[in-house]
Scaffold this active site. Structure first.
Site, PDB file in Angstrom:
ATOM      1  N   SER A 119       6.801 -17.955 -20.721  1.00  0.00           N
ATOM      2  CA  SER A 119       6.103 -19.037 -20.343  1.00  0.00           C
ATOM      3  C   SER A 119       7.006 -20.309 -20.400  1.00  0.00           C
ATOM      4  O   SER A 119       7.610 -20.468 -21.533  1.00  0.00           O
ATOM      5  CB  SER A 119       4.960 -19.202 -21.017  1.00  0.00           C
ATOM      6  N   HIS A 133       6.047 -25.846 -14.095  1.00  0.00           N
ATOM      7  CA  HIS A 133       5.730 -24.587 -14.847  1.00  0.00           C
ATOM      8  C   HIS A 133       6.004 -23.276 -14.362  1.00  0.00           C
ATOM      9  O   HIS A 133       6.307 -23.170 -12.955  1.00  0.00           O
ATOM     10  CB  HIS A 133       4.271 -24.680 -14.995  1.00  0.00           C
ATOM     11  N   ASN A 135       5.745 -18.773 -15.357  1.00  0.00           N
ATOM     12  CA  ASN A 135       5.370 -17.512 -16.311  1.00  0.00           C
ATOM     13  C   ASN A 135       5.465 -16.399 -15.497  1.00  0.00           C
ATOM     14  O   ASN A 135       5.138 -16.393 -14.088  1.00  0.00           O
ATOM     15  CB  ASN A 135       4.240 -17.903 -17.109  1.00  0.00           C
ATOM     16  N   HIS A 167       9.277 -24.512  -2.235  1.00  0.00           N
ATOM     17  CA  HIS A 167       8.556 -23.443  -1.365  1.00  0.00           C
ATOM     18  C   HIS A 167       9.445 -22.630  -0.734  1.00  0.00           C
ATOM     19  O   HIS A 167       9.217 -21.291  -0.811  1.00  0.00           O
ATOM     20  CB  HIS A 167       7.400 -24.161  -0.509  1.00  0.00           C
TER      21      HIS A 167
END
Length: 297
Positions: A119, A133, A135, A167
Site C-alpha cells: 500500500s 495512491h 495498492n 490513464h
C-alpha cells in the site's frame, strides 16, 4: 492446487516485496535528483523503515510487515510504502461483512484468513505535483481467494495532459490481458473513490478492482502484477515535470484543502482502513495514508 495455496501465497508475498523495493529506490532517486531547496531534517530524502506487527485477540503473533515512510523531503512532503503479510482468525464483524459482500458460505465454521499486499500513498511538497495512491493485495480464506488493488491520481491543481498520461499508461498495461479490463477497472475506480457526502470524486481516477477471482490464479496474479508495474511509469514522469514549477501561497492553500478530501475519504469510506483497524494491524501503518497537513474551509 491445494486448499492452502502455500506456494501461491509465497509468490504473491514475494512479488509485493519486490515491487516495494523498486518503488522505494525510485522515490529516493527522485529526491537525489532534486538538488534545490532545503531539506526539512537530516533524515529527509530517505525512507525510515520500521517493522509492523499484527497481534491476534489471544495475544499470539499474527504476522506483520514493513512500514517505510519518508517525511520532509524536497519532492515528497510525506510518502509511505508499506507491505504486510498477516493471518489469523477473522472476528465476527469481519466474518459477517465479508460473507455478505462476497457471498461466502461456511466462514463461521472456519474463519481463518491470510492477506498480503503493498500500500502506497504520496503527498507532495509542490502543489503542482499530484498526490497518488496505489495498492495491490491477495486475500485467502479456506472458502475463497481473490486479488484486489489499483492506483488513482489526486491532484489539487489538475492538468489534463497529466491525467491522460496516467490513464493511458494503465490502459497499456491492462490491455495485455484483454481490452475489456481497463474500461471496467476505470469505472470501478470512479465509483469506489467517490465521496458521497461531498458529491465529488477525491481525484481524477485511475483503476481499481476487488474480489478478482476467475479460478485461474496465474492469470489473476499476472493481471495484479501489471497493475503494480504500471504505477511507476504512470506517476514518475508527472513528478519529474511538475516538481520544478513555482507555486504561490494560493496554490499551497488549495493543496491543503484538497488533502482534507483525501483524509475524509480514508477515514470514512476506505475498506482497507476499516479492515486494518478492525483486525488488529498496526494502527500507525494503517493510518500512514493520512497527509501531514490539511485544512478545511
Amino acid at each position: 492446487m491445494t486448499s492452502e495455496m502455500n506456494a501461491e501465497k509465497q509468490r504473491a508475498s514475494a512479488w509485493f516485496e519486490e515491487l516495494r523495493n523498486q518503488i522505494v529506490a525510485a522515490f529516493e532517486g527522485l529526491e537525489d535528483g532534486h538538488d534545490t531547496g532545503p531539506l526539512s531534517n537530516n533524515a529527509a530524502g530517505r525512507f525510515e523503515v520500521s517493522k509492523t506487527k499484527r497481534t491476534s485477540d489471544d495475544g499470539s503473533d499474527a504476522g506483520g510487515g514493513l512500514m517505510s515512510v519518508m517525511r520532509g523531503g524536497r519532492v515528497f512532503e510525506k510518502v509511505g510504502v508499506n507491505i504486510s503479510t498477516v493471518y489469523g482468525v477473522l472476528g465476527a464483524r469481519a466474518q459477517n461483512a465479508m460473507a455478505a459482500r462476497k457471498g461466502i458460505d461456511g466462514m463461521a465454521n472456519d474463519p481463518r484468513f491470510w492477506a498480503s499486499g503493498i500500500s502506497l500513498v504520496a503527498h507532495m511538497q509542490n502543489p503542482h505535483c499530484p498526490a497518488v495512491h496505489m495498492n495491490t493485495r491477495m486475500f485467502w480464506t479456506p472458502h475463497a481467494w481473490w486479488f484486489g488493488g489499483g492506483s488513482d491520481l489526486n491532484p489539487c491543481l489538475e492538468y489534463d495532459e497529466d491525467t491522460a498520461h496516467f490513464h493511458a499508461t494503465q490502459k497499456e498495461h491492462l490491455d495485455q490481458h484483454g481490452s475489456e479490463h481497463y474500461p471496467k477497472l476505470k469505472e470501478w475506480a470512479d465509483e469506489y473513490f467517490f465521496i458521497p457526502h461531498r458529491g465529488r470524486a477525491r481525484g481524477v481516477g485511475g483503476i481499481f478492482m476487488d474480489d478478482r477471482c476467475t479460478n485461474d490464479w496465474e492469470a489473476d496474479f499476472a493481471l495484479t502484477q501489471d497493475i503494480g508495474r504500471a504505477f511507476l511509469p504512470a506517476f514518475l514522469p508527472l513528478v519529474e515535470k511538475r516538481r520544478v514549477q513555482a507555486w504561490s501561497d494560493e496554490d499551497k492553500d488549495a493543496q491543503l484543502v484538497h488533502r482534507g478530501l483525501y483524509a475524509e475519504y480514508n477515514l470514512v469510506y476506505d475498506r482497507g482502513t476499516k479492515f486494518g483497524l478492525e483486525t488488529g494491524h498496526d494502527a500507525n501503518a494503517v493510518l500512514m495514508s493520512l497527509p501531514p497537513l490539511a485544512k478545511w474551509v
